[in-house]
Enzyme design. Structure first.
Site, PDB file in Angstrom:
ATOM      1  CD  GLU B 237     -13.623  10.958  -9.599  1.00 40.55           C
ATOM      2  OE1 GLU B 237     -14.343  10.763 -10.485  1.00 40.55           O
ATOM      3  OE2 GLU B 237     -12.320  10.098 -10.092  1.00 40.55           O
ATOM      4  CG  ASP B 295     -18.696  12.048 -11.144  1.00 39.95           C
ATOM      5  OD1 ASP B 295     -18.149  13.227 -11.560  1.00 39.95           O
ATOM      6  OD2 ASP B 295     -17.777  11.056 -10.964  1.00 39.95           O
TER       7      ASP B 295
END
Lengths: 61, 527
Positions: B237, B295
């Site tokens: 991320e 994500d």
């Protein structure tokens, strides 16, 4: 031939739809009517998806 | 959207299909639709002619595959998989050049004229969504129950009650059309500014000093972003966030370093996703767990696709597309009636429930990925994700938890077993991404704004326990405060970007990264 009656699907059409699914997916996992009932009811009640059925050669199920 | 037109072979040529299509169109017009789309995977000329006789025009995206049938000089791509590659949205309030969307398929307009009801705040779009069950058409040798023809169509957002769908779906749709249309049709629909460069800000979205400070503090020369509060580890991320910021700052050198380290260190065997963590203190392999973090993958794909467009680098675009495809392939599941985003490829599908992280729904990235890899699943993912966020609100303030459990058999979501039932460091990104996507007035984002401005708190708390309605005994770090400023402003309160914390206020990597993202979101949601 008389024009078919086109109507919205009803709860009692569930078995016909399950049968149809089975025809479309003959090798797939069999759908159990009792398991399909809540999904079918939710589909019909969602207001977003509309299922139309013509009755030209008798009812679906 | 009409799909799954199926007539039993024994009952064809008797008008069942035509009659049902006619009934479907009549029903759509009666509900205020002004355009209906029909998805078909059929390659049969007779089927296409049948749809034309029923009032549909051929549209479609060009196909490079041999054997694709031609339809009035425009190709209609055969669908390789069972889901029709088709979805569309029309916003009558925008210039034609920016609104119509057609992917593979056929569409019809009532009386050949676009209809505009104009009853919903001057914006009465019809957003049509694939229901995504059994795709295909009746000419694939399917057998139907005698005497039946099934036509299903689904309309979303033709009432003001579902504005959340409309905004996101329009966003998705606006990102889709141009590449999907061939020849002159594409030219007619091309936005005045190319989509690929539309998102590139004309001026720096961050103060150069802010980006330079982040690079100096948290990015090593080899391109690794260091989580200074967690033993110097790195996450996919963080790599994605930094890559996105580098792209936005037109900093190709930093972008390349970040991407190079990510490619070399975090690849996974067998797919285009990335391992979620690098731990420098680990013995032996420092990537101990090859599971991904969704994500991170979404953010990296978003950054790559933007970078490919900015720097005209098809290699970057191809990498972004590969990740997007694998997100759809490996990380999207049907749970009950809804499509959900798995937090990772492994470990989140339990016997009776599926665990979801609401903050992994990176809404501003979805239109970009959907344009790059058109697929109805993006649309469902966005719409069902928003629906989920509306349901996943708990405690006094109506906030989402960091981790959520969705019963497989349907039913209400609950805070996930095994995690604290908190609105905390993960879930703070829910209002961030909503505001970034222009959805700052969504109930869950507005709830977060109210929580952070609750006068009972001397300053925004770092977290809230959603089962006890208690809050942390300490204040939120500056990165969360930056999101709070954004959320409050986008929920309708007054605010200015000058009120936002800066990198200098951050004590660690995470807070600094959230600060950068909040600045980007502020900029993007005002332009």
């Amino acid at each position: 031939m008389q024009d078919p009656l086109v109507r919205g699907a009803r709860q009692q059409d569930q078995q016909g739809v399950v049968d149809l699914y089975r025809h479309l997916h003959p090798e797939g996992v069999p759908l159990m009517s009792e398991a399909a009932a809540p999904a079918w009811a939710a589909l019909l009640g969602s207001g977003l998806t509309h299922v139309l059925c013509p009755e030209g050669a008798g009812p679906m199920a | 959207m009409i799909e799954n037109v199926v007539t039993h072979a024994d009952h064809r040529r008797r008008g069942f299909g035509r009659r049902v299509l006619q009934a479907a169109l009549e029903a759509a017009w009666a509900r205020g639709c002004y355009e209906v789309m029909l998805a078909t995977g059929s390659r049969w000329e007779a089927t296409l002619r049948f749809y034309e006789r029923a009032g549909f025009e051929c549209g479609g995206k060009p196909s490079s595959r041999p054997g694709a049938p031609e339809c009035q000089g425009r190709s209609l791509a055969p669908v390789q998989h069972r889901q029709p590659r088709l979805f569309a949205a029309v916003d009558p309030g925008r210039p034609r050049a920016q609104r119509a969307v057609v992917a593979t398929g056929i569409h019809a307009r009532r009386d050949g004229v676009r209809r505009q009801r104009g009853t919903v705040s001057g914006l009465a779009p019809l957003v049509m969504q694939c229901t995504g069950v059994e795709g295909g058409s009746g000419d694939l040798g399917w057998r139907a129950t005698p005497g039946t023809v099934n036509v299903r169509f689904r309309t979303v957002c033709n009432s003001g009650a579902m504005t959340f769908d409309r905004r996101v779906l329009l966003g998705l749709a606006s990102a889709l059309p141009v590449a999907a249309l061939p020849g002159r049709q594409a030219a007619a629909l091309r936005p005045s500014r190319p989509v690929a460069t539309r998102a590139v800000a004309p001026e720096a979205p961050l103060k150069p000093t802010e980006w330079e400070a982040f690079c100096a503090r948290y990015i090593l020369p080899e391109g690794r972003v260091v989580d200074t509060a967690n033993g110097g580890i790195s996450h996919s991320e963080g790599q994605g966030w930094a890559m996105l910021c580098a792209e936005r700052m037109d900093d190709r050198a930093s972008f390349d370093r970040l991407l190079d380290w990510t490619r070399r260190t975090l690849p996974r065997p067998g797919d285009a996703l990335f391992a979620w963590r690098y731990r420098p203190e680990a013995r032996g392999n420092k990537v101990e767990d090859t599971n991904n973090a969704t994500d991170g993958d979404l953010m990296i794909a978003w950054a790559l696709l933007r970078a490919g467009a900015r720097w005209q680098d098809p290699g970057l675009t191809a990498e972004g597309k590969a990740i997007a495809r694998d997100i759809l392939r490996l990380l999207v599941r049907q749970v009950g009636e809804d499509v959900v985003l798995l937090p990772g490829a492994r470990g989140f599908e339990q016997h009776g429930y599926v665990v979801v992280n609401p903050s992994y729904y990176t809404f501003p990235a979805l239109p970009v990925l959907a344009r790059a890899v058109p697929d109805p699943l993006w649309l469902r993912l966005a719409a069902d994700g928003l629906k989920l966020l509306r349901r996943a609100r708990f405690g006094r303030w109506g906030l989402p938890p960091d981790w959520l459990a969705l019963p497989r058999g349907g039913g209400a979501p609950i805070p996930a077993p095994g995690w604290p039932p908190r609105f905390s460091y993960d879930a703070v990104r829910v209002p961030l991404y909503l505001a970034w996507a222009g959805l700052g007035r969504e109930p869950v984002a507005a709830s977060a704004a109210r929580f952070w401005t609750d006068p009972r708190h001397p300053s925004p708390p770092a977290w809230a326990d959603l089962s006890q309605d208690t809050v942390s005994p300490y204040a939120a770090p500056s990165g969360v405060r930056a999101i709070a400023r954004l959320a409050v402003a986008r929920a309708g309160a007054e605010g200015a970007a000058t009120d936002m914390p800066s990198i200098a206020d951050a004590n660690d990597y995470y807070s600094a990264a959230l600060t950068l993202l909040a600045h980007l979101a502020w900029r993007d949601s005002t332009t």
